[in-house]
Design a protein around this motif. Structure first.
Motif, PDB file in Angstrom:
ATOM      1  N   GLY A   1      -6.407  -1.589  18.143  1.00  9.67           N
ATOM      2  CA  GLY A   1      -6.704  -1.408  16.724  1.00  9.67           C
ATOM      3  C   GLY A   1      -7.340  -2.632  16.091  1.00  9.67           C
TER       4      GLY A   1
ATOM      5  N   VAL B   1      -4.962   2.366   8.650  1.00  9.92           N
ATOM      6  CA  VAL B   1      -3.900   1.363   8.730  1.00  9.92           C
ATOM      7  C   VAL B   1      -2.568   1.961   8.273  1.00  9.92           C
ATOM      8  CG1 VAL B   1      -3.065  -0.787   7.681  1.00  9.92           C
ATOM      9  CG2 VAL B   1      -5.413  -0.647   8.536  1.00  9.92           C
TER      10      VAL B   1
ATOM     11  N   HIS C   1      -0.503   3.668  11.074  1.00  8.89           N
ATOM     12  CA  HIS C   1       0.009   2.679  12.036  1.00  8.89           C
ATOM     13  C   HIS C   1       1.131   1.841  11.413  1.00  8.89           C
ATOM     14  CE1 HIS C   1      -2.906   3.258  15.263  1.00  8.89           C
ATOM     15  NE2 HIS C   1      -3.853   3.357  14.357  1.00  8.89           N
ATOM     16  N   ALA C   2       0.890   1.407  10.170  1.00  8.04           N
ATOM     17  CA  ALA C   2       1.867   0.525   9.517  1.00  8.04           C
ATOM     18  C   ALA C   2       3.201   1.233   9.326  1.00  8.04           C
ATOM     19  CB  ALA C   2       1.314   0.061   8.167  1.00  8.04           C
TER      20      ALA C   2
ATOM     21  N   ARG D   1       4.867   1.758  12.906  1.00  8.25           N
ATOM     22  CA  ARG D   1       5.288   0.526  13.589  1.00  8.25           C
ATOM     23  C   ARG D   1       6.405  -0.192  12.848  1.00  8.25           C
ATOM     24  NH1 ARG D   1       3.741   0.997  18.799  1.00  8.25           N
ATOM     25  NH2 ARG D   1       1.474   1.098  19.030  1.00  8.25           N
TER      26      ARG D   1
ATOM     27  N   PHE E   1       3.648  -5.775   9.167  1.00  4.29           N
ATOM     28  CA  PHE E   1       2.584  -5.172   9.955  1.00  4.29           C
ATOM     29  C   PHE E   1       1.278  -5.814   9.522  1.00  4.29           C
ATOM     30  CE2 PHE E   1      -0.843  -2.197  10.646  1.00  4.29           C
ATOM     31  CZ  PHE E   1      -0.589  -1.727  11.925  1.00  4.29           C
TER      32      PHE E   1
ATOM     33  N   GLY F   1      -3.019  -7.264  10.865  1.00  5.55           N
ATOM     34  CA  GLY F   1      -4.169  -7.197  11.752  1.00  5.55           C
ATOM     35  C   GLY F   1      -3.812  -7.644  13.153  1.00  5.55           C
TER      36      GLY F   1
ATOM     37  N   LEU G   1      -3.826  -5.210  16.184  1.00  5.74           N
ATOM     38  CA  LEU G   1      -2.711  -4.988  15.265  1.00  5.74           C
ATOM     39  C   LEU G   1      -1.484  -5.763  15.728  1.00  5.74           C
ATOM     40  CD1 LEU G   1      -3.240  -1.130  14.962  1.00  5.74           C
ATOM     41  CD2 LEU G   1      -3.969  -2.859  13.336  1.00  5.74           C
ATOM     42  N   THR G   2      -0.685  -6.213  14.777  1.00  4.93           N
ATOM     43  CA  THR G   2       0.567  -6.877  15.090  1.00  4.93           C
ATOM     44  C   THR G   2       1.662  -6.310  14.197  1.00  4.93           C
ATOM     45  OG1 THR G   2       0.071  -8.578  13.446  1.00  4.93           O
ATOM     46  CG2 THR G   2      -0.509  -9.072  15.734  1.00  4.93           C
ATOM     47  N   TRP G   3       2.894  -6.419  14.665  1.00  2.18           N
ATOM     48  CA  TRP G   3       4.028  -6.024  13.820  1.00  2.18           C
ATOM     49  C   TRP G   3       5.270  -6.754  14.300  1.00  2.18           C
ATOM     50  CZ3 TRP G   3       1.453  -2.780  17.156  1.00  2.18           C
ATOM     51  CH2 TRP G   3       2.153  -2.393  18.325  1.00  2.18           C
TER      52      TRP G   3
END
Lengths: 95, 384
Positions: free
Chosen positions: B205, B239, B242-243, B246, B331, B333, B335-337
């Protein structure tokens, strides 16, 4: 009939759709008709995505978020869920 | 990764939050200001109802992330100094940011220098809006591993430096600011103890949240080629899904790891991205509205700073007592969480304005431990 609301449908996908649209998005039940678009029901683009995420969680089907948009009709949404449920059942229900 | 527990209760060692600080630029931009600046096709009412944001802070031109980070770190040190017990000298500086003062070098060494901490290890961490949760987890592991005993963890961003004022998707969303915590070695039963964490990433992502140009793949050309897009871009609708997924899953992983029922969480601090994302995550977890701490309407999305700025915001605290179960989740970019569980610290937070920029930042005689009388004790994000 295309003009009937989904409120009295016995289908579990229809029932869930009505519950979510009523409970989460405060849509009046009489407005939830197959030909109504999500925009007609007052959903904006993020709400359409939220509806898709909710349906995925409920039915464990690979609904594609990027296809969620406010121009979809209630009929299209329920048909997609039905088709994906049938596909996943055909694959042993492990979608 | 699989979620990890830091220090089994009663036996282990972990990191404990000794002080919390924030830095907010004085300049306030209302929605109408941002709309006018970018000639945006939107309204104040639309922004308030669709994003939950009413205003945000912006740095003045020439004031960079390092100035915000330094001030937030000083505020965290003052917060720790005012709390009972001795304040440890910071022995590591970790700065989570997407908007460093320069592409090279990292900004953390200069922040350490400004704080009078020359010689301690200092580095930046890039995980965009998940940066503070990543940083807190890394720093806690470094404490447990014996690499350091009192790291300063700072989340700071001046997103105004990378925004496109004419981009309706991003220009109204982001604000500038910094937040910091001073950690010390301690026991898991102490208020402020970091108890568990979960981190993840999915580079598939990458292009959902990005600055497309200016890096090594598409370098910034000498002739400032207009085709090289060096502004921040975000595909908000994609986004969102996903946000929500996650942050919900990561939060659950941490709660399960500790055996904390969701209704035992007294303070839920999610990255302040968009009120609808925050509510969607909290609703799924079963955390009631009064336990969702935040300041999105006042500050917008301050990227890596958003979570520590909520921790530093006295008006957002909503009666949370020291020792109360606290869940952070973010969460961003990549992507990270990630998510972190801790208990609410004893120390009272502080908030300050940015440090003045200096020509060469040669302030090496500055004491690492500031006087506490120079900072107003009660932070507030309300604006007049």
């Amino acid at each position: 009939m295309a003009s009937e609301t989904l409120v009295h449908s016995a289908d579990p996908v229809d029932q869930h759709l009505v519950t979510v649209l009523q409970g989460k998005f405060e849509v009046a039940p009489e407005d939830i008709r197959p030909a109504a678009t999500l925009e007609d029901l007052g959903l904006d683009s993020l709400a359409a995505v939220e509806l898709y995420v909710t349906l995925q969680e409920q039915w464990q089907v690979p609904l594609d978020d990027s296809e969620a948009n406010i121009g979809l009709t209630v009929q299209q949404v329920r048909d997609t869920v039905h088709r994906l449920r049938a596909d996943s059942a055909g694959q042993g229900g492990t979608a | 990764m699989s979620p990890v527990t830091f220090g089994a209760p009663g036996t282990g060692t972990t990191a404990v939050v000794a002080g919390t600080g924030g830095c907010l630029p004085a300049r306030v931009l209302a929605n109408d200001d941002v709309i006018a600046a970018g000639a945006l096709n939107t309204t104040d009412e639309w922004l308030r109802t669709r994003t939950g944001i009413a205003r945000r802070r912006r740095t003045t031109p020439g004031t960079g992330t390092g100035a915000l980070a330094t001030a937030a770190a000083r505020a965290a040190l003052r917060s720790a100094a005012a709390a009972p017990g001795s304040t440890p000298r910071p022995d590591l500086v970790l700065l989570a940011t997407t908007t460093p003062d320069h592409p090279c070098p990292a900004s953390a060494p200069e922040v350490a220098h400004r704080l009078g901490l020359n010689g301690v290890p200092a580095f930046d961490l890039a995980a965009v809006c998940s940066g503070f949760v990543y940083g807190l987890t890394v720093a806690t592991a470094l404490v447990r591993g014996g690499v350091c005993s009192a790291p300063l963890v700072i989340g700071a961003d001046a997103f105004s430096s990378i925004l496109d004022p004419a981009d309706r998707e991003t220009a109204p969303i982001f604000g500038d600011g910094a937040g910091a915590v001073l950690l010390r070695r301690g026991g898991p039963d102490e208020p402020g103890a970091v108890l568990a964490a979960d981190l993840g990433a999915d580079g598939a992502g990458r292009d959902l949240i990005t600055v497309p140009g200016g890096g090594s793949r598409a370098p910034w050309p000498a002739d400032h080629d207009a085709r090289c897009d060096h502004r921040f871009r975000m595909r908000g609708r994609e986004v969102y899904a996903h946000a929500v997924r996650r942050m919900t899953a990561s939060s659950r992983a941490v709660l399960d790891q500790l055996g904390w029922p969701a209704d035992s969480v007294r303070a839920f601090v999610a990255h302040q991205a968009n009120q609808r994302i925050l509510d969607a995550v909290a609703d799924r977890l079963g955390i009631p509205p009064e336990r969702r701490l935040g300041n999105l309407s006042e500050l917008g999305n301050t990227a890596a700073a958003s979570i520590p700025l909520v921790l530093a915001d006295g008006s957002a605290r909503n009666g949370t007592e020291p020792g109360a179960r606290t869940l952070l989740t973010a969460f961003g970019g990549g992507l990270t969480w990630g998510s972190t569980a801790l208990t609410w610290p004893v120390s009272e937070p502080r908030i300050t304005p940015p440090e003045p920029e200096t020509d060469n930042s040669r302030r090496s005689n500055a004491s690492w431990l500031p006087k506490h009388s120079s900072t107003p004790p009660i932070p507030s994000t309300s604006t007049s």
